[in-house]
Design an enzyme around this catalytic site. Structure first.
Site, PDB file in Angstrom:
ATOM      1  N   GLY A 471       0.841  -1.198   0.000  1.00  0.00           N
ATOM      2  CA  GLY A 471       0.000   0.000   0.000  1.00  0.00           C
ATOM      3  C   GLY A 471       0.873   1.243   0.000  1.00  0.00           C
ATOM      4  O   GLY A 471       0.386   2.368  -0.049  1.00  0.00           O
ATOM      5  N   GLY A 473       2.975   2.044  -2.336  1.00  0.00           N
ATOM      6  CA  GLY A 473       3.180   2.593  -3.682  1.00  0.00           C
ATOM      7  C   GLY A 473       4.309   1.924  -4.448  1.00  0.00           C
ATOM      8  O   GLY A 473       4.835   2.487  -5.399  1.00  0.00           O
ATOM      9  N   SER A 512      11.678  -1.600   5.627  1.00  0.00           N
ATOM     10  CA  SER A 512      11.868  -0.403   4.784  1.00  0.00           C
ATOM     11  C   SER A 512      12.799  -0.714   3.612  1.00  0.00           C
ATOM     12  O   SER A 512      13.525   0.152   3.138  1.00  0.00           O
ATOM     13  CB  SER A 512      12.428   0.772   5.599  1.00  0.00           C
ATOM     14  OG  SER A 512      11.568   1.081   6.659  1.00  0.00           O
ATOM     15  N   ALA A 702      18.356   5.288  -3.046  1.00  0.00           N
ATOM     16  CA  ALA A 702      17.317   5.374  -2.006  1.00  0.00           C
ATOM     17  C   ALA A 702      17.681   4.484  -0.819  1.00  0.00           C
ATOM     18  O   ALA A 702      18.266   3.421  -0.998  1.00  0.00           O
ATOM     19  CB  ALA A 702      15.967   4.962  -2.575  1.00  0.00           C
ATOM     20  N   LYS A 703      17.312   4.937   0.395  1.00  0.00           N
ATOM     21  CA  LYS A 703      17.713   4.196   1.597  1.00  0.00           C
ATOM     22  C   LYS A 703      16.550   3.656   2.431  1.00  0.00           C
ATOM     23  O   LYS A 703      16.795   3.044   3.461  1.00  0.00           O
ATOM     24  CB  LYS A 703      18.592   5.094   2.475  1.00  0.00           C
ATOM     25  CG  LYS A 703      19.904   5.527   1.794  1.00  0.00           C
ATOM     26  CD  LYS A 703      20.909   6.103   2.787  1.00  0.00           C
ATOM     27  CE  LYS A 703      20.461   7.446   3.311  1.00  0.00           C
ATOM     28  NZ  LYS A 703      21.450   8.048   4.242  1.00  0.00           N
ATOM     29  N   GLY A 704      15.311   3.879   2.008  1.00  0.00           N
ATOM     30  CA  GLY A 704      14.189   3.308   2.769  1.00  0.00           C
ATOM     31  C   GLY A 704      13.556   4.305   3.707  1.00  0.00           C
ATOM     32  O   GLY A 704      14.249   5.079   4.372  1.00  0.00           O
ATOM     33  N   GLY A 706       9.767   3.766   5.172  1.00  0.00           N
ATOM     34  CA  GLY A 706       8.552   3.407   5.912  1.00  0.00           C
ATOM     35  C   GLY A 706       8.714   3.421   7.414  1.00  0.00           C
ATOM     36  O   GLY A 706       7.865   3.925   8.141  1.00  0.00           O
ATOM     37  N   GLU A 707       9.799   2.868   7.890  1.00  0.00           N
ATOM     38  CA  GLU A 707       9.952   2.730   9.333  1.00  0.00           C
ATOM     39  C   GLU A 707      10.492   3.977  10.034  1.00  0.00           C
ATOM     40  O   GLU A 707       9.953   4.385  11.057  1.00  0.00           O
ATOM     41  CB  GLU A 707      10.766   1.472   9.630  1.00  0.00           C
ATOM     42  CG  GLU A 707       9.868   0.260   9.432  1.00  0.00           C
ATOM     43  CD  GLU A 707      10.575  -1.058   9.284  1.00  0.00           C
ATOM     44  OE1 GLU A 707      11.405  -1.153   8.365  1.00  0.00           O
ATOM     45  OE2 GLU A 707      10.297  -1.972  10.067  1.00  0.00           O
TER      46      GLU A 707
END
Ligand code: MOS
Length: 750
Positions: A471, A473, A512, A702-704, A706-707
């Site tokens: 969810g 993306g 992430s 990119a390194k993530g 979400g968390e």
């Protein structure tokens, strides 16, 4: 498939833009198919009979009445499974079994009833007669470790943990000019994603298909294959749209295996979905933590020592309950000790939940940093800036990039930190304050991802990828990478993902790491297609390959002097027409050697405390995030705002409540368990991406995200409450009840 790594992007046309999700329409219109939407004319519905006690032994399960009820097709119990099915493992072996007669917490599975309709299954489940021997229970981890406590496992209730230490703690404290020691408690938070946990299973001969709401179809495939004893190529797991998991859908659920078994037994497709109440009991949680942190610093803010001790509950089965990673790696500090203790209790199992252990640890560390700053007369921002690391002290290697300093500085500037700190405290009953919290996220995941890109003869594209889109993306971001490299519009790209029958392995979406693990594979696949297209075009246009660029679904050559710019549309490429499709297969490259790529963040909060009622309103939040390159500005913001909302829930509204007398959860529903709503989130929230242009972390930079987005939210708010009122809230949730009593106590002290 060894190939040279492509150079990092400099300028990008598509990547980074705030593009709406490619499947947004399906999601909002109701046409998106989630696992619970999968239907067959002969689908059976299942209700799981669960233990109503915190600790009990099943003496007898009588299904004779239930089996004869209308519509009932099968009732599964430990007695008729055929063999004991081991479940929940430590390194030493299984801790329990499917339908284990020893029920170690409320909600444990005892039987499962499959019937033609959900209603019939419910009726029959009520008719299953279970005879329990109730056992003494323990729900508090401190009690669980005492002599004579009810034994959840033979050999005691202490779970194994990993202590950590570096430097000389005593020496560090001796060198300090100021020492602060404080204790904290955070409540247990439940994932409770919007979409219920569950699966549908269907057998076709000796082959099994599972539709699952999961963060990783390959994890479910291998687990289910083991339980049904089939080779991997006969177990197909399809992940569909997902309505959130937050870590609770990383591990294969018992419900999935129950569905597979019931489907085999009945010869019909079977759905097993948890009810909302069941998800509170049987789908995991972020465990409560009791933490004590002692910290020392010199007058100039240099940290000299950090000592974290903590007690957490794993619940009834092993899983990490405490993380001291922030203490080890967020700030430069030579002398560090982390001593976690974890106990088994008769409560729901701890599971990874969005930055497992980190928001709890942040709650302690960031408040102690504030207290230290105050003690030495330093600004909370300045003490953090003083200790920004460039090296991972936990791993003993440098970071590929450290955006923490920029997150703090640029975040503070955008937030108006100095002005807000300089404001005089109001005299009236409404007090305002600002606070900051910083974060690092400490996980680097696997790199085994393979992506396939197909360019068809008409210029349309298919991206085939194993990863689930939780969810967040993922589909959209991955399509944007293909669009970037091939010069095709995003709406010409179809994404097929998360299906073990058609896609190649990708790690479970978590940690992430979804972009980090998969985007380089997608980019590599797209670049292979690009190379073929360029070769065909160069031959067809009779120009050197170096003169060609891809854009607007065509290949264009740089105009030669006096000549015209030649171009050919993808659909007119003779080479492509002959072959019908160009296929690229891309794999993820290894992590950088000798360095670690981790994201950083700083979040700022402004609160208003009503000293008459104890109500705390979050007026503003700003999240400054170094997650490397922004892949899609819109989904980036979504993650930050969602993470902050979840952090507000963790710090201010949520908490599992267990009845001391029964050990049972009393707020296992969305009415009594308070998720933050639009009324609770910040009136104004801002996302400030900080891109360190990391060219080493991986081929997309990119390194993530979400968390990290949820780690420092609650601690920044707690610090803002302190700034507003002079009252330290060391226990979650920050709510009116607690604030009123803390404010009253502060008034009494004068
Ligand atoms: Mo996350 S807790 O790795 O889904």
């Amino acid at each position: 498939m060894a190939e040279t790594r492509p150079a990092p992007w400099t300028e990008t046309d598509v990547v980074g833009k705030p593009l709406p999700r490619i499947d947004a329409y399906e999601r909002v219109s109701g046409t998106a198919v989630y696992a619970i939407d999968v239907d067959f004319p002969d689908l059976l519905h299942t209700v799981v009979v669960r233990c109503p006690h915190a600790h009990a032994r099943v003496k007898k399960v009588d299904v004779s009445k239930a089996e004869k009820m209308p519509g009932v097709r099968a009732v599964l119990t430990a007695d008729n499974l055929g063999a004991e099915v081991p479940w929940y493992f430590t390194r030493e072996g299984p801790l329990s079994s499917l339908f284990d007669p020893h029920c170690r917490c409320e909600g444990e599975e005892v039987a499962a009833v499959a019937a033609d309709t959900r209603h019939q299954a419910e009726e029959a489940a009520r008719a299953v007669v279970v005879e329990y021997e109730e056992l003494p229970f323990v729900i508090d981890p401190a009690e669980a470790l005492k002599e004579g406590a009810p034994q959840i496992f033979e050999g005691g209730n202490q779970n194994q943990t990993r202590p950590y230490s570096r430097g000389e703690l005593e020496q560090g404290f001796a060198e300090a000019d100021a020492v602060v020691e404080m204790s904290f408690h955070t409540l247990c938070q439940i994932h409770t994603p919007l979409e219920l946990h569950g699966s549908v299973a269907r057998w076709d001969g000796d082959e099994l298909t599972v539709w699952d709401s999961t963060q990783g179809v390959f994890e479910v495939q291998s687990t289910v294959a083991r339980y049904v004893q089939l080779p991997l190529n006969k177990v197909r797991v399809k992940g569909l749209y997902m309505g959130g998991g937050f870590g609770s859908k990383l591990e294969t659920g018992k419900y999935t295996v129950i569905a597979a078994y019931l489907a085999r037994r009945t010869g019909r497709p079977v759905a097993v979905f948890l009810t909302r109440e069941e998800t509170f009991l049987a789908a995991g949680n972020r465990p409560a933590n009791t933490l004590t942190l002692k910290a020392g610093a010199k007058k100039d803010g240099t940290l000299t020592a950090l000592h974290l001790t903590g007690l957490g509950s794993s619940g009834a089965y092993a899983d990490g309950a405490i993380s001291g990673y922030l203490v080890m790696d967020l700030y430069t500090c030579p002398n560090v000790k982390v001593e976690p203790t974890e106990a088994y209790t008769n409560t729901g199992k701890a599971r990874p939940m969005r930055a497992p252990g980190f928001p709890q640890c942040s709650w302690a560390l960031e408040q102690v940093m504030d207290a230290l700053a105050e003690k030495i007369g330093m600004d909370p921002l300045a003490i953090r800036l003083k200790n920004v690391p460039t090296v991972s002290q936990r791993r003993g290697i440098p970071f590929t990039s450290t955006g923490l300093g920029r997150c703090l500085e640029e975040g503070a500037k955008a937030f108006g930190w100095q002005e807000a700190r300089a404001r005089e405290r109001a005299k009236g009953p409404l007090l305002r304050g600002v606070g900051v919290g910083a974060a690092i996220w400490g996980w680097e995941g696997e790199t085994a991802s393979t992506a396939i890109v197909r360019l068809y003869a008409d210029g349309s594209v298919n991206l085939n990828l194993g990863a689930s889109d939780l969810g967040t993306g993922t589909r959209t971001v991955m399509a944007m990478i293909v669009a970037e490299e091939l010069g095709v519009p995003v709406d010409r790209i179809r994404v097929d993902n998360a299906d073990t029958g058609t896609t190649s392995y990708a790690p479970s979406s978590g940690g992430s790491q979804t972009v980090v693990a998969n985007a380089p594979a997608v980019r590599a696949a797209a670049l292979q297609v690009k190379r073929q297209v360029l070769e065909w075009a160069a031959r067809q246009l009779e120009v050197p390959i170096e003169s060609l660029t891809l854009a607007d679904s065509k290949v264009t050559a740089v105009a030669t002097e006096g000549g015209e710019a030649k171009s050919v549309a993808f659909g007119e490429l003779q080479g492509l027409q002959r072959q019908h499709a160009a296929v690229g297969v891309g794999q993820r490259h290894p992590h950088p050697e000798g360095k670690v790529a981790l994201p950083f963040a700083a979040q700022f909060a402004e609160v208003e405390v009503d000293t008459r009622t104890g109500e705390v309103r979050v007026l503003r939040m700003l999240g400054a995030h170094d997650s490397g390159r922004v892949m899609n500005l819109m989904t980036f913001r979504n993650q930050v705002f969602g993470g902050m909302a979840m952090g507000i829930g963790f710090g201010m509204t949520e908490g599992r409540v267990l009845d001391r007398n029964t050990g049972k959860m009393v707020n296992a529903n969305w009415h009594d368990y308070k998720l933050p709503t639009i009324k609770d989130v910040a009136d104004q929230h801002v996302c400030l991406p900080i891109d360190p242009h990391d060219s080493e972390c991986n081929t997309v930079g990119a390194k993530g995200l979400g968390e990290p987005a949820t780690i420092p939210t609650a601690s920044a708010i707690a610090n803002a409450v302190y700034h507003a009122t002079g009252v330290r809230v060391t226990e979650t949730p920050i709510g009116p009840e607690r604030m009123v009593s803390l404010l009253a106590a502060a008034r009494q002290r004068g």
